[in-house]
Design an enzyme around this catalytic site. Sequence first.
Site, mmCIF file in Angstrom:
data_model
loop_
_atom_site.group_PDB
_atom_site.id
_atom_site.type_symbol
_atom_site.label_atom_id
_atom_site.label_comp_id
_atom_site.label_asym_id
_atom_site.label_seq_id
_atom_site.Cartn_x
_atom_site.Cartn_y
_atom_site.Cartn_z
ATOM 1 N N HIS A 164 -11.655 -19.850 -46.578
ATOM 2 C CA HIS A 164 -10.650 -20.466 -47.592
ATOM 3 C C HIS A 164 -10.381 -21.855 -47.423
ATOM 4 O O HIS A 164 -10.834 -21.629 -49.015
ATOM 5 C CB HIS A 164 -9.313 -19.530 -47.385
ATOM 6 C CG HIS A 164 -8.990 -18.311 -47.660
ATOM 7 N ND1 HIS A 164 -8.069 -18.185 -46.663
ATOM 8 C CD2 HIS A 164 -9.017 -17.527 -47.985
ATOM 9 C CE1 HIS A 164 -8.175 -16.426 -46.612
ATOM 10 N NE2 HIS A 164 -9.248 -16.132 -47.434
ATOM 11 N N LYS A 202 2.489 -4.335 -50.165
ATOM 12 C CA LYS A 202 2.278 -3.965 -49.823
ATOM 13 C C LYS A 202 2.643 -4.694 -48.109
ATOM 14 O O LYS A 202 2.500 -5.759 -48.403
ATOM 15 C CB LYS A 202 0.653 -4.692 -50.140
ATOM 16 C CG LYS A 202 -0.769 -4.908 -48.844
ATOM 17 C CD LYS A 202 -1.577 -5.305 -50.099
ATOM 18 C CE LYS A 202 -2.719 -5.537 -48.508
ATOM 19 N NZ LYS A 202 -3.175 -7.025 -48.743
ATOM 20 N N ARG A 220 -19.039 -13.547 -49.443
ATOM 21 C CA ARG A 220 -19.797 -13.654 -48.547
ATOM 22 C C ARG A 220 -20.845 -13.082 -48.453
ATOM 23 O O ARG A 220 -21.780 -13.645 -47.488
ATOM 24 C CB ARG A 220 -18.631 -13.843 -47.710
ATOM 25 C CG ARG A 220 -17.532 -14.629 -47.626
ATOM 26 C CD ARG A 220 -16.425 -13.576 -46.347
ATOM 27 N NE ARG A 220 -15.639 -12.940 -46.459
ATOM 28 C CZ ARG A 220 -14.597 -11.790 -46.535
ATOM 29 N NH1 ARG A 220 -14.580 -11.963 -45.160
ATOM 30 N NH2 ARG A 220 -13.938 -10.254 -46.901
ATOM 31 N N SER A 236 -9.445 -12.650 -43.002
ATOM 32 C CA SER A 236 -8.309 -13.039 -42.423
ATOM 33 C C SER A 236 -8.161 -11.042 -41.513
ATOM 34 O O SER A 236 -7.341 -11.095 -40.335
ATOM 35 C CB SER A 236 -7.271 -12.353 -44.178
ATOM 36 O OG SER A 236 -7.442 -13.563 -44.300
HETATM 37 O O1 PNS Z 1 -6.821 -12.450 -50.970
HETATM 38 P P1 PNS Z 1 -7.303 -10.525 -51.261
HETATM 39 O O2 PNS Z 1 -6.256 -9.458 -50.862
HETATM 40 O O3 PNS Z 1 -8.574 -10.225 -51.315
HETATM 41 O O4 PNS Z 1 -6.999 -11.452 -53.368
HETATM 42 C C1 PNS Z 1 -6.911 -10.496 -53.854
HETATM 43 C C2 PNS Z 1 -6.008 -10.727 -55.351
HETATM 44 C C3 PNS Z 1 -4.873 -11.320 -54.508
HETATM 45 C C4 PNS Z 1 -6.925 -11.647 -56.002
HETATM 46 C C5 PNS Z 1 -5.694 -9.422 -56.354
HETATM 47 O O5 PNS Z 1 -5.277 -8.210 -55.513
HETATM 48 C C6 PNS Z 1 -4.812 -9.673 -57.417
HETATM 49 O O6 PNS Z 1 -5.665 -10.623 -57.763
HETATM 50 N N1 PNS Z 1 -3.763 -9.072 -57.957
HETATM 51 C C7 PNS Z 1 -3.234 -9.385 -58.253
HETATM 52 C C8 PNS Z 1 -2.522 -8.020 -59.608
HETATM 53 C C9 PNS Z 1 -3.542 -8.399 -60.619
HETATM 54 O O7 PNS Z 1 -3.509 -8.471 -61.420
HETATM 55 N N2 PNS Z 1 -4.691 -6.699 -60.479
HETATM 56 C C10 PNS Z 1 -5.861 -6.842 -61.387
HETATM 57 C C11 PNS Z 1 -6.538 -7.646 -60.954
HETATM 58 S S1 PNS Z 1 -8.358 -6.608 -60.787
#
Ligand code: PNS
Length: 171
Positions: A17, A41, A90, A128
């Site tokens: 990150h 979650k 990645r 993570s």
């Molecule tokens: O670090 P992560 O868990 O891979 O991040 C995922 C994240 C936070 C980018 C994604 O879950 C997100 O944008 N969540 C917010 C809800 C949303 O907008 N969902 C629709 C996106 S397809």
Amino acid sequence: MRTAIYPGSFDPVTLGHWDLILRAEKLVDRLIVAVLHNPGKTSAFDLAERVDFLRELTWTRAKVEVTSFHGLLVNYAQKMDAQFIIRGVRAFSDFESEFQMALMNRKLSADLETMFLMPKEEFSMVSSRLVREVGGMGGDISGLVPEILVERISARLRDPLECLSSRLGIG
Ligand code: PNS
């Protein structure tokens, strides 16, 4: 002003990150690192800790701010006047879900552009999830998370109650 959002769970922030933050800040005028608050979650680190870790890392970076959001990313991006979403890829295995997410975000907000960046190869196996697993079993997480956070993250992963007790002032 070019503004980008780098969203994620950051549970916890890793060197991958951090590498991405340093790459992204070169491309924009303002970089918002946005930590997802998802009450549905369970996370190993609560929202305040995840934000704190990132703030500790980025407080000297003039273009970077750390915030949290809940709900749809596209709504938050609009509220923050961001034109770009930054996501890291990645390996090929990341691609499918990232591709789906980018296309969904584009459907929801056509003007918001997703930019994929690749972290340094040496971080391609860092996640993570692995940090939580290795650190939770007492393994060495240096080289996986930023040096200044190694102690705090290790301690918390070894003893999840430490956070609670230090907040209550009984630790
Ligand atoms: O670090 P992560 O868990 O891979 O991040 C995922 C994240 C936070 C980018 C994604 O879950 C997100 O944008 N969540 C917010 C809800 C949303 O907008 N969902 C629709 C996106 S397809």
